[in-house]
Design a protein around this motif. Sequence first.
Motif, PDB file in Angstrom:
ATOM      1  N   ASP A   1       5.894   4.272   5.974  1.00 38.09           N
ATOM      2  CA  ASP A   1       6.771   3.288   6.901  1.00 38.09           C
ATOM      3  C   ASP A   1       6.780   1.851   6.220  1.00 38.09           C
ATOM      4  OD1 ASP A   1       3.995   2.916   7.209  1.00 38.09           O
ATOM      5  OD2 ASP A   1       4.181   2.017   8.829  1.00 38.09           O
ATOM      6  N   HIS A   2       6.156   1.559   4.917  1.00 40.51           N
ATOM      7  CA  HIS A   2       6.245   0.273   4.235  1.00 40.51           C
ATOM      8  C   HIS A   2       6.960   0.324   2.971  1.00 40.51           C
ATOM      9  CE1 HIS A   2       4.141  -1.921   7.566  1.00 40.51           C
ATOM     10  NE2 HIS A   2       3.447  -1.017   7.545  1.00 40.51           N
TER      11      HIS A   2
ATOM     12  N   ASP B   1      -0.533  -4.312   8.115  1.00 47.22           N
ATOM     13  CA  ASP B   1      -1.329  -3.460   8.900  1.00 47.22           C
ATOM     14  C   ASP B   1      -2.754  -3.790   9.224  1.00 47.22           C
ATOM     15  OD1 ASP B   1       0.776  -1.830   9.283  1.00 47.22           O
ATOM     16  OD2 ASP B   1       0.040  -0.308   7.643  1.00 47.22           O
TER      17      ASP B   1
ATOM     18  N   HIS C   1       1.742   3.767   2.249  1.00 40.63           N
ATOM     19  CA  HIS C   1       2.047   4.372   3.458  1.00 40.63           C
ATOM     20  C   HIS C   1       3.963   4.169   3.300  1.00 40.63           C
ATOM     21  CE1 HIS C   1      -1.775   4.025   5.846  1.00 40.63           C
ATOM     22  NE2 HIS C   1      -1.697   5.113   5.307  1.00 40.63           N
TER      23      HIS C   1
ATOM     24  N   HIS D   1      -7.650  -0.773   6.085  1.00 40.82           N
ATOM     25  CA  HIS D   1      -6.666  -0.003   6.371  1.00 40.82           C
ATOM     26  C   HIS D   1      -6.525   1.265   5.553  1.00 40.82           C
ATOM     27  CE1 HIS D   1      -2.920   1.297   7.949  1.00 40.82           C
ATOM     28  NE2 HIS D   1      -2.258   0.789   6.926  1.00 40.82           N
TER      29      HIS D   1
ATOM     30  N   HIS E   1       0.795  -1.166  -0.148  1.00 42.65           N
ATOM     31  CA  HIS E   1      -0.074   0.181   0.014  1.00 42.65           C
ATOM     32  C   HIS E   1       1.040   1.430  -0.030  1.00 42.65           C
ATOM     33  CE1 HIS E   1       0.852  -0.445   4.070  1.00 42.65           C
ATOM     34  NE2 HIS E   1       0.521   0.517   4.562  1.00 42.65           N
TER      35      HIS E   1
HETATM   36 ZN   LIG Z   1      -0.023   1.497   6.576  1.00 37.35          ZN
END
Ligand SMILES: [Zn+2]
Length: 384
Positions: free
Chosen positions: A171-172, A251, A169, A232, A167
Amino acid sequence: MSKENKNDRPSLVGTRKNYPWAQHHSERSFMRNARIIGFCFVVLLIGIVAGPHGVYSQSDNSSTVQGAAGEPYPNMPAIAPIGVRIGKYLDVPSSSQGPPIDPAKGYRVQDLGKGLYMITDNAIQSMFLIYDRGVVVIDAPQNLAAYIPKAIAEISDKPITHLIYSHSHADHIGGAKALGGHPIIIAHEETLRLLKRDADPNRPLPTVTFSDKYTLRVGNQVLELSYHGNAHEPGNIFIYAPAQRVLMVVDIVFPGWMPWRRFALAQDIPGYFAQVEEIRKMDWDTFVGGHVARTGTHADVDVQAEFNHDVKQAAATALATTKPGEGLNPLDKNNPWAFFDHYIDRVAAQCVNTLTPKWSTKLGGFDVYIWDQCYSMEQTLRIE
Ligand SMILES: [Zn+2]
């Protein structure tokens, strides 16, 4: 409680009334009172200047200073509420912990079978898949970006040819640019839309997108990508490796742990609950959730589903049995935000109290986020 550990979080058994977080209030109370006295002095001056119709009460009782904290609500949980500093969080159950990380390396690689590997620093996780001519990386977290090439080099000297985004985000996938090269980047079309909006040079745009399903075949390896709707965030996909029987969904489920705060910031909480059930019913052997220390089993997903069920029940009961407006300062009766805040805080407190005996020793980080989960749950039940 002994004197030595009076600032530690006490055992939850039989200490409900100690409110360890409230000790911090009393430690800070001198400074607060000093500020309040100064404040009241200014108010007094204003009162003298403004005459008998001044705005503020001239009481020196802090609980009547507008906007100031008062006494805790009745039946306040021992778990510290949001915004209160914690002396010592609850210990993490051993069942929540994963294999240790070699501190010299900073990461570990877990063989998931047939050329598929998980890499983690025991807080965030990504995967890579080796095939005859290259490597497919699935997510490039910021915190793992420096480790991914080293981890791959432990196993293969082949180049990274593909990158899959679970996805959008950061942080990923915020380490995507740092991986270098020009891999084919595959993601859901909603992820492309969000990444165009975010315009982050560290998260290059996908070069291949899909809306429903996409099967990646490279050499003799296969990955099945599919979209199951918003939970999410829009565009968050399921990634299934059929030969390895590994399912990665990021997540949503946190093996052995509480979800991150507010059901991992789920943008659609009913959708989030539904996806946990979907994951539960699917056929796989190993689950990779994108966070925390270890991979998951069906038993972990069952626990998460049971926790979700219990939070829902506890919040629903608290909403039904808490009396709106009870104990509210009559002077606030024309402030609807205050009226609801006062109600919802008491609902959340009851929800936390209901869940603590069963769950506080079962899930890592229970005390860290249980207030957040209860606040999210009462909200989704009221308005969704
Ligand atoms: Zn996420």
